[in-house]
Design a protein around this motif. Sequence first.
Motif, PDB file in Angstrom:
ATOM      1  N   THR B  68       0.852  -1.187   0.000  1.00 42.96           N
ATOM      2  CA  THR B  68       0.000   0.000   0.000  1.00 42.96           C
ATOM      3  C   THR B  68       0.890   1.241   0.000  1.00 42.96           C
ATOM      4  N   ALA B  69       0.562   2.193  -0.866  1.00 43.81           N
ATOM      5  CA  ALA B  69       1.369   3.407  -0.931  1.00 43.81           C
ATOM      6  C   ALA B  69       0.469   4.611  -1.172  1.00 43.81           C
ATOM      7  N   LEU B  70       0.910   5.757  -0.688  1.00 46.02           N
ATOM      8  CA  LEU B  70       0.183   6.995  -0.965  1.00 46.02           C
ATOM      9  C   LEU B  70       0.327   7.316  -2.452  1.00 46.02           C
ATOM     10  N   ALA B  71      -0.650   8.075  -2.950  1.00 46.89           N
ATOM     11  CA  ALA B  71      -0.773   8.222  -4.407  1.00 46.89           C
ATOM     12  C   ALA B  71       0.425   8.904  -5.059  1.00 46.89           C
ATOM     13  N   GLY B  72       1.091   9.789  -4.330  1.00 45.07           N
ATOM     14  CA  GLY B  72       2.201  10.511  -4.948  1.00 45.07           C
ATOM     15  C   GLY B  72       3.523   9.762  -4.879  1.00 45.07           C
ATOM     16  N   THR B  73       3.519   8.567  -4.340  1.00 46.84           N
ATOM     17  CA  THR B  73       4.763   7.799  -4.216  1.00 46.84           C
ATOM     18  C   THR B  73       5.319   7.439  -5.589  1.00 46.84           C
ATOM     19  N   PRO B  74       6.590   7.739  -5.838  1.00 45.09           N
ATOM     20  CA  PRO B  74       7.166   7.328  -7.116  1.00 45.09           C
ATOM     21  C   PRO B  74       7.187   5.803  -7.216  1.00 45.09           C
ATOM     22  N   LEU B  75       6.819   5.293  -8.376  1.00 43.68           N
ATOM     23  CA  LEU B  75       6.820   3.835  -8.534  1.00 43.68           C
ATOM     24  C   LEU B  75       8.219   3.259  -8.418  1.00 43.68           C
ATOM     25  N   ALA B  76       9.217   4.079  -8.726  1.00 46.84           N
ATOM     26  CA  ALA B  76      10.593   3.599  -8.593  1.00 46.84           C
ATOM     27  C   ALA B  76      10.850   3.166  -7.142  1.00 46.84           C
ATOM     28  N   GLU B  77      10.297   3.938  -6.223  1.00 47.84           N
ATOM     29  CA  GLU B  77      10.475   3.620  -4.804  1.00 47.84           C
ATOM     30  C   GLU B  77       9.757   2.303  -4.462  1.00 47.84           C
ATOM     31  N   VAL B  78       8.547   2.158  -4.990  1.00 54.21           N
ATOM     32  CA  VAL B  78       7.785   0.935  -4.716  1.00 54.21           C
ATOM     33  C   VAL B  78       8.519  -0.269  -5.303  1.00 54.21           C
ATOM     34  N   GLU B  79       8.949  -0.131  -6.550  1.00 52.16           N
ATOM     35  CA  GLU B  79       9.620  -1.266  -7.194  1.00 52.16           C
ATOM     36  C   GLU B  79      10.893  -1.657  -6.443  1.00 52.16           C
ATOM     37  N   ALA B  80      11.624  -0.665  -5.953  1.00 57.37           N
ATOM     38  CA  ALA B  80      12.871  -0.972  -5.243  1.00 57.37           C
ATOM     39  C   ALA B  80      12.574  -1.746  -3.955  1.00 57.37           C
ATOM     40  N   ARG B  81      11.533  -1.298  -3.245  1.00 58.19           N
ATOM     41  CA  ARG B  81      11.163  -2.011  -2.009  1.00 58.19           C
ATOM     42  C   ARG B  81      10.781  -3.456  -2.300  1.00 58.19           C
ATOM     43  N   LEU B  82       9.984  -3.639  -3.335  1.00 62.37           N
ATOM     44  CA  LEU B  82       9.539  -4.990  -3.676  1.00 62.37           C
ATOM     45  C   LEU B  82      10.715  -5.860  -4.113  1.00 62.37           C
ATOM     46  N   ALA B  83      11.607  -5.271  -4.908  1.00 61.51           N
ATOM     47  CA  ALA B  83      12.734  -6.048  -5.445  1.00 61.51           C
ATOM     48  C   ALA B  83      13.587  -6.601  -4.308  1.00 61.51           C
ATOM     49  N   ALA B  84      13.687  -5.847  -3.232  1.00 63.15           N
ATOM     50  CA  ALA B  84      14.488  -6.301  -2.093  1.00 63.15           C
ATOM     51  C   ALA B  84      13.909  -7.578  -1.495  1.00 63.15           C
ATOM     52  N   GLU B  85      12.628  -7.835  -1.751  1.00 59.28           N
ATOM     53  CA  GLU B  85      11.994  -9.067  -1.247  1.00 59.28           C
ATOM     54  C   GLU B  85      11.724 -10.055  -2.380  1.00 59.28           C
ATOM     55  N   GLY B  86      12.314  -9.795  -3.545  1.00 61.49           N
ATOM     56  CA  GLY B  86      12.116 -10.709  -4.673  1.00 61.49           C
ATOM     57  C   GLY B  86      10.718 -10.633  -5.258  1.00 61.49           C
ATOM     58  N   GLN B  87      10.040  -9.489  -5.089  1.00 57.79           N
ATOM     59  CA  GLN B  87       8.686  -9.358  -5.639  1.00 57.79           C
ATOM     60  C   GLN B  87       8.624  -8.206  -6.639  1.00 57.79           C
ATOM     61  N   TYR B  88       7.509  -8.116  -7.354  1.00 54.47           N
ATOM     62  CA  TYR B  88       7.380  -7.051  -8.349  1.00 54.47           C
ATOM     63  C   TYR B  88       5.916  -6.760  -8.654  1.00 54.47           C
ATOM     64  N   LEU B  89       5.716  -5.688  -9.412  1.00 52.75           N
ATOM     65  CA  LEU B  89       4.376  -5.302  -9.863  1.00 52.75           C
ATOM     66  C   LEU B  89       4.170  -5.917 -11.241  1.00 52.75           C
ATOM     67  N   PRO B  90       3.387  -6.994 -11.326  1.00 54.29           N
ATOM     68  CA  PRO B  90       3.307  -7.713 -12.599  1.00 54.29           C
ATOM     69  C   PRO B  90       2.676  -6.915 -13.743  1.00 54.29           C
ATOM     70  N   PHE B  91       1.958  -5.819 -13.449  1.00 56.21           N
ATOM     71  CA  PHE B  91       1.366  -5.065 -14.556  1.00 56.21           C
ATOM     72  C   PHE B  91       2.410  -4.255 -15.303  1.00 56.21           C
ATOM     73  N   ASP B  92       3.617  -4.158 -14.730  1.00 57.29           N
ATOM     74  CA  ASP B  92       4.739  -3.558 -15.441  1.00 57.29           C
ATOM     75  C   ASP B  92       4.489  -2.075 -15.757  1.00 57.29           C
ATOM     76  N   PRO B  93       4.548  -1.241 -14.750  1.00 60.30           N
ATOM     77  CA  PRO B  93       4.221   0.185 -14.950  1.00 60.30           C
ATOM     78  C   PRO B  93       5.138   0.867 -15.968  1.00 60.30           C
TER      79      PRO B  93
END
Lengths: 485, 378
Positions: B68-93
């Motif tokens: 869950t992220a606030l709307a103005g969060t850069p996706l780069a930040e979200v992707e980096a957090r997920l990558a650290a856990e071996g996860q990703y956003l499958p819709f491929d922003p």
Amino acid sequence: MAPADAADFLDALKRRLGADRVLTGAAPMAAYESDALTAFRARPRAVVLVDSAEEVVDIVRLCAAAEVPFLARGSGTSLSGGSLPVHDGVVIAMNRLNRILEVDPVRRTAVVEPGVVNLAVSEAAEPYGLYYSPDPSSQSVCTIGGNLAFNSGGAHCLKYGMTSNHVLGLEVVLPDGEVIELGGDSLEGVGPDLVGLFVGSEGLFGIATKITLRLLPKPETFFTLLAAYDSLAAAGEAVAAVVASGLLPGAMEIMDNLAIEAAEAAVGAGYPLDAEGLLIVELEGEEQQVAAESELLLEVVRQSKPYLEHIASDPDDRARIWKGRKSAFSAVGRLSPDYIVQDGVVPRSRLGEALTKIQHLGEEHGIRVANVFHAGDGNLHPLILFDGRVEGELERAEELAGEILRLCIDLGGSITGEHGVGMEKRQYLGEMFDDADLDAMRRIRMAIDPGELANRGKMFPDAEAPALLSHGPHPLEVAGVISRE
Amino acid sequence: MAGGPVTGVVHQPGSAAEVAEAVRGAELVVPRGGGTKPPLAVVDGAEVLDVSALSGITEYLPSEYTVTALAGTPLAEVEARLAAEGQYLPFDPLLVDAGSTVGGTVAAGANGPGRLRYGGLRDFLLAVAFVDGRGEIVRGGAKVVKNAAGFDLPKLMVGSLGRLGVLTECTFKVFPHPESCATVRVAGMAFDEALEAAGRVGSGAVELECLDLVHGLAGWDLEIRIGGRSFALDARLKRAADLLDTDVTTLSGDADATHWRSRREFGWAPPDASVLKLPLTPATAAVLEQVLADLDASHVARVYSAGVQQAFVAWPVERAADMPSLDRALAQSKLTALALRAPADASNQPILGYRTGGELLRRVEQALDPAGRFGRLG
Ligand SMILES: Cc1cc2nc3c(=O)[nH]c(=O)nc-3n(C[C@H](O)[C@H](O)[C@H](O)COP(=O)(O)OP(=O)(O)OC[C@H]3O[C@@H](n4cnc5c(N)ncnc54)[C@H](O)[C@@H]3O)c2cc1C
């Protein structure tokens, strides 16, 4: 409506469809008075059997003009009272609208009428190596129209999603009879996702008359593993470990001892009767990938120390394993004269906690609860067993069902993962959502259907009795609108 | 920045409550996230609601597959957090390096080539909070991977282009990232040949992460990305390549990752061109080719992406005046386009071509934004 107007209205229906396709009176309509939530019944004004989309449109227009509420009915397998008739309304029976209009192997789509049975879509796609992915346990009877209204799921929704993820385009009759087209045949869209809004709207936005579904290539191979545990918690931990391993199985299901017993008695799936928790995990996909994944899966599952493991040896063995799981709801009928199938969601990591609490709640109420659930996505299906002939048992069973829903809300989950709110869970919607959220939903409903003609009375908490409890008779019963038997 | 507000009023709310206040005080307002898709954040005479201060990941539960992220969060930040856990956003922003935010991405409803494998935003958005046109904070969906309670407001917000509400928070379903990925390419095919090959590989047994057709100088390049357990990858690549029955080149490791990152950053499009997204199918791709040929635009850079379920077309800046002709031609061919990038003086209407659902959309707009504060799409 004055009696004379009521007679005119029925005449108009008969003129449009012919008298033989307009059912009135207690006996012919008996089969339509309830759905799979059998505790409730309501008598409609008429049941009409439609044969074409044009007829649906005309019936809706007649209803709109006379301000008569209506609802579409597929196979009536709703477990939440979604297809319970609206008192004095019209039931539009969609079963005869069951043509598969097109299967396109290049686009990988099927265009169907809403009365098509779920499994028939996969059967029609089979010659092209394709299938329709959402697989509710009721898939040999329930219709695509009903699936769409509830965003139905099934055991295999972990990887590729529920009904909503597989509906691309719609032709819809809005509640005032206006016909519109939504979406298209691409997986992509432009503008607000109105198909997504319509799917799961429980019949409150009108009736879908034509549906474009997405088909998937049939998985080349499956790897189906059955693991038996001494405790339900251990089975739950195995699920957590599989998730943490980075694997993405097509399905992860758990059954408890009571559910195993019922399924065995019904279909003889070969489940170990002494297991406290039975885990079914299935990998699906192309051969090399599944081969590589299955090694990791076995390693992970073995670390969770099941006392017995069994790998499906061939397609028949796999089918047997799934038959047991898919028959679990109806099989429970062998253990108890009556039961309520509950449907709630909790965050997956809190499954163990939820199950323990459900067990305690059952003991407190002196009621047995069997559990089958889509463990991979935290979707619980407690089966609450009771005997409706014993004074007060139904009330206690409903009370327990309500407490389980509150538990799901408290744990940060949802009051329904796939069966919908319908009639049964209306009062809990207001506990899951704030007033502002409900108000926004209500405004959308009123903007689309100001007369509240489409499936009136469903989904939204009753305006008159917002704090309704399941103790005693339902307020609509008191009002003589519905009755239970 | 392109497409600045005519009124010059820019709000920078720091909370959902402040968003609500700004909406209530405005006559016409348009939300803006990272400003990477200017045509979607231009409405003549509108005040701008810059949500970039509403930023941060509020909850990430790897074992739940939810973030869950606030709307103005850069996706780069979200992707980096997920990558650290071996996860990703499958819709491929899209446009992640360019600064795309969570809210802007959902509102644009645009997915990258990787959406082929498991689905797009609509399939991965679980819950939303937004401020509607009455200035009310509304939540929809639930922060769990499965939920069927109430109307599916998260899906309604996908592609809503800021016209139904200002998103303040989004919850996504996430998946484990494939252990490794690699790509096979065939260069310089004729269009029909490439389309046919794409169909063959796409309906074969090998499960693909991406399947794109790229218009190059020497014809069409077919690009197939495969991901999964490292151990099985080579055998699977070979299996896909065998289906193509021609010479292929292979990209792996960093080269593979960089290649696909550039695709979603529109690295293939001239920097000053407008970029349009068009939903279509392998059966209607030829229709778009014909539309472009009729408009004497067969040379423009373009990609048929995600198994030919969408096209990205770079409309040249020197042909900007022909946009209305394109609009008409698309409408006649029953094709729809969304302008993700356009010149600063583009019109208020980011949608071109054929439209569906108008009557339902009008009613939904009436419900959520009775005063028309966000402008109208329907
Ligand atoms: C034994 C059993 C097992 C089940 N297993 C599952 C399961 O695994 N997963 C799951 O999700 N559900 C399950 N269900 C519940 C049920 O089968 C589903 O909800 C199913 O989608 C209902 O389909 P139906 O055709 O019976 O719809 P109905 O019960 O006839 O109608 C359901 C709702 O759909 C609306 N509707 C019907 N047609 C249309 C239309 N054309 N346009 C708009 N609205 C329409 C109706 O008005 C009603 O509100 C199970 C039920 C049973 C009895």
